[in-house]
Design a protein around this motif. Structure first.
Motif, PDB file in Angstrom:
ATOM      1  N   GLU A   1       0.832  -1.202   0.000  1.00 45.95           N
ATOM      2  CA  GLU A   1       0.000   0.000   0.000  1.00 45.95           C
ATOM      3  C   GLU A   1       0.876   1.265   0.000  1.00 45.95           C
ATOM      4  N   ILE A   2       1.968   1.211   0.756  1.00 46.23           N
ATOM      5  CA  ILE A   2       2.871   2.362   0.802  1.00 46.23           C
ATOM      6  C   ILE A   2       3.503   2.626  -0.564  1.00 46.23           C
ATOM      7  N   VAL A   3       3.950   1.563  -1.228  1.00 48.55           N
ATOM      8  CA  VAL A   3       4.550   1.738  -2.564  1.00 48.55           C
ATOM      9  C   VAL A   3       3.518   2.293  -3.537  1.00 48.55           C
ATOM     10  N   ASP A   4       2.292   1.774  -3.481  1.00 45.07           N
ATOM     11  CA  ASP A   4       1.254   2.280  -4.386  1.00 45.07           C
ATOM     12  C   ASP A   4       1.007   3.766  -4.143  1.00 45.07           C
ATOM     13  N   TYR A   5       1.024   4.163  -2.888  1.00 43.14           N
ATOM     14  CA  TYR A   5       0.814   5.580  -2.598  1.00 43.14           C
ATOM     15  C   TYR A   5       1.988   6.414  -3.111  1.00 43.14           C
ATOM     16  N   ALA A   6       3.202   5.935  -2.923  1.00 38.70           N
ATOM     17  CA  ALA A   6       4.383   6.679  -3.399  1.00 38.70           C
ATOM     18  C   ALA A   6       4.354   6.820  -4.918  1.00 38.70           C
ATOM     19  N   LEU A   7       3.927   5.756  -5.581  1.00 36.08           N
ATOM     20  CA  LEU A   7       3.849   5.773  -7.045  1.00 36.08           C
ATOM     21  C   LEU A   7       2.792   6.775  -7.503  1.00 36.08           C
ATOM     22  N   TRP A   8       1.686   6.803  -6.797  1.00 36.51           N
ATOM     23  CA  TRP A   8       0.643   7.771  -7.115  1.00 36.51           C
ATOM     24  C   TRP A   8       1.188   9.190  -6.935  1.00 36.51           C
ATOM     25  N   ARG A   9       1.919   9.399  -5.852  1.00 34.30           N
ATOM     26  CA  ARG A   9       2.480  10.725  -5.594  1.00 34.30           C
ATOM     27  C   ARG A   9       3.483  11.126  -6.676  1.00 34.30           C
ATOM     28  N   LEU A  10       4.312  10.174  -7.069  1.00 36.30           N
ATOM     29  CA  LEU A  10       5.293  10.440  -8.133  1.00 36.30           C
ATOM     30  C   LEU A  10       4.587  10.855  -9.423  1.00 36.30           C
ATOM     31  N   ARG A  11       3.565  10.098  -9.807  1.00 37.40           N
ATOM     32  CA  ARG A  11       2.861  10.392 -11.072  1.00 37.40           C
ATOM     33  C   ARG A  11       2.132  11.716 -10.991  1.00 37.40           C
ATOM     34  N   ASN A  12       1.571  11.996  -9.848  1.00 37.12           N
ATOM     35  CA  ASN A  12       0.845  13.217  -9.659  1.00 37.12           C
ATOM     36  C   ASN A  12       1.787  14.419  -9.685  1.00 37.12           C
ATOM     37  N   LYS A  13       2.898  14.258  -8.993  1.00 37.87           N
ATOM     38  CA  LYS A  13       3.806  15.378  -8.799  1.00 37.87           C
ATOM     39  C   LYS A  13       4.590  15.721 -10.059  1.00 37.87           C
ATOM     40  N   VAL A  14       4.808  14.734 -10.897  1.00 34.21           N
ATOM     41  CA  VAL A  14       5.564  15.005 -12.118  1.00 34.21           C
ATOM     42  C   VAL A  14       4.811  16.001 -13.001  1.00 34.21           C
ATOM     43  N   GLY A  15       3.489  16.119 -12.775  1.00 27.42           N
ATOM     44  CA  GLY A  15       2.696  17.036 -13.573  1.00 27.42           C
ATOM     45  C   GLY A  15       2.837  18.487 -13.161  1.00 27.42           C
ATOM     46  N   TYR A  16       3.241  18.778 -11.942  1.00 33.24           N
ATOM     47  CA  TYR A  16       3.272  20.175 -11.506  1.00 33.24           C
ATOM     48  C   TYR A  16       4.600  20.584 -10.888  1.00 33.24           C
ATOM     49  N   SER A  17       5.593  19.711 -10.881  1.00 30.79           N
ATOM     50  CA  SER A  17       6.890  20.101 -10.345  1.00 30.79           C
ATOM     51  C   SER A  17       7.970  19.516 -11.251  1.00 30.79           C
ATOM     52  N   ARG A  18       9.196  19.888 -10.983  1.00 30.02           N
ATOM     53  CA  ARG A  18      10.258  19.364 -11.837  1.00 30.02           C
ATOM     54  C   ARG A  18      10.958  18.195 -11.156  1.00 30.02           C
ATOM     55  N   ILE A  19      10.150  17.323 -10.601  1.00 31.27           N
ATOM     56  CA  ILE A  19      10.667  16.197  -9.860  1.00 31.27           C
ATOM     57  C   ILE A  19      11.462  15.242 -10.751  1.00 31.27           C
ATOM     58  N   ALA A  20      11.186  15.266 -12.059  1.00 26.15           N
ATOM     59  CA  ALA A  20      11.912  14.387 -12.972  1.00 26.15           C
ATOM     60  C   ALA A  20      13.419  14.624 -12.893  1.00 26.15           C
ATOM     61  N   HIS A  21      13.789  15.828 -12.479  1.00 23.82           N
ATOM     62  CA  HIS A  21      15.187  16.176 -12.309  1.00 23.82           C
ATOM     63  C   HIS A  21      15.961  15.140 -11.504  1.00 23.82           C
ATOM     64  N   GLY A  22      15.317  14.624 -10.466  1.00 23.22           N
ATOM     65  CA  GLY A  22      15.980  13.683  -9.571  1.00 23.22           C
ATOM     66  C   GLY A  22      16.358  12.372 -10.223  1.00 23.22           C
ATOM     67  N   LEU A  23      15.871  12.158 -11.419  1.00 20.72           N
ATOM     68  CA  LEU A  23      16.149  10.894 -12.120  1.00 20.72           C
ATOM     69  C   LEU A  23      17.104  11.087 -13.290  1.00 20.72           C
ATOM     70  N   LEU A  24      17.592  12.304 -13.486  1.00 22.94           N
ATOM     71  CA  LEU A  24      18.446  12.630 -14.623  1.00 22.94           C
ATOM     72  C   LEU A  24      19.763  13.213 -14.133  1.00 22.94           C
ATOM     73  N   GLY A  25      20.747  13.211 -15.005  1.00 22.11           N
ATOM     74  CA  GLY A  25      21.993  13.892 -14.698  1.00 22.11           C
ATOM     75  C   GLY A  25      21.814  15.403 -14.790  1.00 22.11           C
TER      76      GLY A  25
END
Lengths: 216, 216
Positions: free
Chosen positions: A122-146
């Motif tokens: 359940e925790i992983v599902d929530y984190a995944l939901w947060r990741l997908r949601n947040k990628v739409g309004y923040s530049r969180i993708a940065h954390g996965l790139l050089g």
């Protein structure tokens, strides 16, 4: 304390990029032998963020530069004794992953996990939901790139997180209009035609960290 | 457990609408006599959300229909003994506020608070930041309005939260383009010319609650 760390990496050799996370096999009851999120107990003399970093390093050897609090999980029946777990999450780049000499750690695709210990699915599902949601309004993708990346690389991060194709021209237009990227003078060369490298504009205010960006 | 509840109301009679919150005067040490967020201790047999609702009702008589987890505060020195506080937050409409017969409760404007007990000033500042941030990408303003409202009323909510004027024509266009409002056949009449009443479109997926919208 538990931590969900996402990276984009193939789960099988030569497989497609996937949102993946490290899990730790439990060596004691409850749930001995099952996979669980990396974690441990809060020490009375450390802050929540410090405890998240420490327990993560102890169990997986990973040290992401940024950890963010995700949620406190406290359902009465989530553990045989009453345990409230304060969960952090982080993103790391594939080149930051350390895998040598760490026992009982395995990487899994975030979708289709086996049954995990406690309420960790359940925790992983929530984190995944947060990741997908947040990628739409923040530049969180940065954390996965050089530090520097091509638009195609950035788009691939979004596509993998959102699990759908994005139109290259629309994507380019949206990213350019956002004012968050700065083109560099450098190009990625290789088997394709050279592609310009971009970096994030550090002057743009983030909507994703806020006043608690230092560990609490 | 502590809870930050925001309402839009004048702090002084006939004053302007302000983001305000209820505080409780402490009747014991530490910090006896100081104002603090409403709260109490987690019972071993209740979930976090239930504890937030219960402690809030016991201290203030308030029962907002929706409480959301805000953050867990766990700095080592935030209390004489080691206490991690899981903080919830909520929005309520002015007509939901109960003020009769509740002792030691006062309403304060969220800006310019007196020094509160523990780290509660920091907690309020964080909640206020979250409110201002979230109003930009979710329909959280809903929690401060009745079921039906005029565009001017909705704009006033945004203006009060963001503490700046918004252009009426731009605001109308943005709201209409968002697809989140449904015009009704009813009008607000009074001293101004009649203004159409709107309600929120319940079919539009929210970006603000997610899979943990039930209390945890």
């Amino acid at each position: 304390m538990s931590t969900v760390i996402f990276a984009l990496r193939p789960v099988e050799a030569d497989g497609p990029l996937t949102v993946a996370l490290p899990l730790v096999r439990r060596t004691r009851d409850p749930h001995e032998g099952q996979w669980a999120l990396p974690g441990g107990w809060l020490d009375i003399r450390e802050s929540l963020g410090s405890a998240a970093s420490r327990t993560l390093a102890e169990t997986t050897g990973l040290a992401p530069s940024y950890l963010e609090q995700l949620y406190a999980f406290g359902a009465v029946d989530r553990s045989p004794t009453r345990v409230v777990s304060i969960v952090y999450w982080a993103l790391i780049r594939p080149d930051e992953i350390v895998e040598d000499g760490i026992e009982n750690v395995g990487w899994f695709g975030a979708e289709g996990l086996p049954p995990l210990a406690f309420d960790h699915n359940e925790i992983v599902d929530y984190a995944l939901w947060r990741l997908r949601n947040k990628v739409g309004y923040s530049r969180i993708a940065h954390g996965l790139l050089g530090d520097e990346f091509t638009l195609a690389e950035l788009r691939e991060v979004y596509q993998t997180i959102l699990d759908r194709k994005l139109d290259p021209a629309n994507f380019r237009r949206q990213v350019e209009n956002s004012g968050t990227l700065i083109p560099t003078d450098r190009y990625r060369t290789g088997s394709h035609r050279p592609a310009r490298l971009y970096r994030y504009n550090q002057d743009v205010e983030l909507a994703d960290r806020g006043p608690l960006s230092t560990p609490h």
